[in-house]
Motif scaffolding. Structure first.
Motif, short mmCIF file in Angstrom:
data_model
loop_
_atom_site.label_atom_id
_atom_site.label_comp_id
_atom_site.label_asym_id
_atom_site.label_seq_id
_atom_site.Cartn_x
_atom_site.Cartn_y
_atom_site.Cartn_z
N THR A 1 -6.22 -1.83 -0.72
CA THR A 1 -6.86 -1.48 0.45
C THR A 1 -6.54 -0.03 0.77
N TYR A 2 -5.59 0.46 0.48
CA TYR A 2 -5.30 1.94 1.08
C TYR A 2 -5.05 2.84 -0.35
N LEU B 1 10.34 1.38 -6.71
CA LEU B 1 10.78 0.34 -5.87
C LEU B 1 9.52 -0.51 -5.34
N ILE B 2 8.27 0.01 -5.20
CA ILE B 2 7.28 -0.63 -4.84
C ILE B 2 6.29 -0.76 -5.92
N LYS B 3 5.84 -1.83 -6.04
CA LYS B 3 4.79 -2.08 -7.17
C LYS B 3 3.08 -2.01 -6.37
N PRO B 4 2.43 -1.04 -6.41
CA PRO B 4 1.18 -1.00 -5.96
C PRO B 4 0.16 -1.93 -6.50
N ALA C 1 -3.77 4.66 -7.78
CA ALA C 1 -2.62 4.06 -7.01
C ALA C 1 -3.41 3.30 -5.91
N MET C 2 -3.27 2.30 -5.58
CA MET C 2 -3.88 1.67 -4.48
C MET C 2 -3.04 0.71 -3.99
N PHE C 3 -2.91 0.64 -2.67
CA PHE C 3 -1.89 -0.24 -1.95
C PHE C 3 -2.64 -1.22 -1.01
N SER C 4 -1.85 -2.43 -0.92
CA SER C 4 -2.00 -3.57 -0.30
C SER C 4 -1.09 -3.73 1.04
N PHE C 5 -1.78 -4.52 1.88
CA PHE C 5 -0.93 -4.73 3.24
C PHE C 5 0.45 -4.99 3.02
N TRP C 6 0.58 -5.70 1.90
CA TRP C 6 2.10 -6.02 1.42
C TRP C 6 2.78 -4.81 1.22
N VAL D 1 -3.09 -3.48 -13.08
CA VAL D 1 -2.66 -4.11 -11.80
C VAL D 1 -1.69 -5.00 -11.70
N GLN D 2 -1.11 -4.91 -10.58
CA GLN D 2 0.18 -5.45 -10.28
C GLN D 2 -0.12 -6.68 -9.36
N ASN D 3 0.59 -7.79 -9.73
CA ASN D 3 0.78 -8.98 -8.91
C ASN D 3 1.95 -8.71 -7.73
N THR D 4 1.42 -8.24 -6.67
CA THR D 4 2.29 -7.94 -5.61
C THR D 4 2.54 -9.16 -4.44
#
Length: 265
Positions: A49-50, A87-90, A96-101, A29-32
């Motif tokens: 979320t995504y 370059l992006i930390k999900p 892999a799950m992505f936030s709005f950020w 889990v990443q703190n984004t």
């Protein structure tokens, strides 16, 4: 997955967190959450979320491209290929799950990668230089990109990839077009995204928006906050465009925008 399925999956994610085969103690889990953003851990913008394919479709980039941006590539996985640092930390890596950020970061990064031959290491070097030079973190989530600080980053980026004078101008115009589609809150952090309806970064129309507070973060029409997916499902079920538009008191061309957004590659 149907619109209802997406909403249900988001609801379960919000309530119990994303499913992961990795034990909780070792989950990646990443703190984004951007440093300086005034929100609690329950801020919808920072929640997983995504899933990968969904996030890629919303910001109009190939799934394989977003996977590389977010997960990188291990040099040992492909003989003769260079390792790529993400370059992006999900929010979650497995799966892999992505936030709005993260969605905002992918959208902004898309503005820099119109030429897919440009190596990601050039982007990473420019980001590190700008964050150190300007003393800011989470560069792709900062409103400062729209100011003179953003020019510092773009000029460094242009030098790294050896852009011509005309190429630099073109890069700045495309990048600015992407930034104009982000709406910021009172703390200068992203709160809304107006994604490009098609894959082309052209036009100023903003009929579709993504807001973590609306429809569980799924795309909706700006007018009426109607789910774009729901509109398309009704059309695919056999209803006419005019009937669907009339039911929601929408202009038919807005329903057409929803179709274009949902079906554009």
């Amino acid at each position: 997955m149907s619109c209802a399925g997406r909403v249900l999956a988001s609801s379960l994610t919000a309530l119990i967190g994303p499913f992961s085969p990795v034990p909780k103690s070792t989950a990646l889990v990443q703190n984004t959450s951007p440093r300086g953003a005034k929100h609690t851990k329950h801020d919808a913008r920072s929640q997983p979320t995504y899933h990968l394919a969904e996030a890629a479709r919303y910001v109009k980039v190939p799934t394989a491209t977003l996977r590389l941006w977010a997960l990188g590539r291990d040099a040992s996985s492909l003989i003769g290929r260079r390792a790529v640092e993400p370059l992006i930390k999900p929010v979650l890596k497995a799966p892999a799950m992505f936030s709005f950020w993260n969605l905002i970061e992918a959208h902004v990064l898309r503005g820099l990668r119109s030429d897919h031959k440009v190596p990601l290491r050039a982007v990473r070097k420019a980001v590190r230089y700008a964050e150190k030079e300007l003393n800011i973190d989470n560069l792709f989530l900062r409103r400062e990109l729209s100011t003179a600080n953003g020019r510092v980053f773009l000029e460094r980026y242009g030098k790294l990839i050896k852009l011509s004078a005309s190429g630099q101008i073109a890069l700045e115009k495309v990048f600015e077009a992407h930034l104009r589609r982000v709406e910021w809150d009172e703390n200068s952090f992203p709160i809304r995204l107006f994604p490009f309806v098609s894959g082309e970064a052209a036009g100023e129309e903003k009929p579709v928006l993504i807001d973590s507070r609306l429809s569980f973060g799924r795309p909706v029409l700006r007018e009426g906050s109607i789910s774009t997916c729901s509109l398309v499902e009704r059309l695919d079920a056999g209803e006419s465009l005019n009937d669907v538009a009339a039911d929601y008191e929408l202009a038919p061309e807005l329903v057409e925008y929803a179709v274009l957004y949902e079906r554009a590659a």
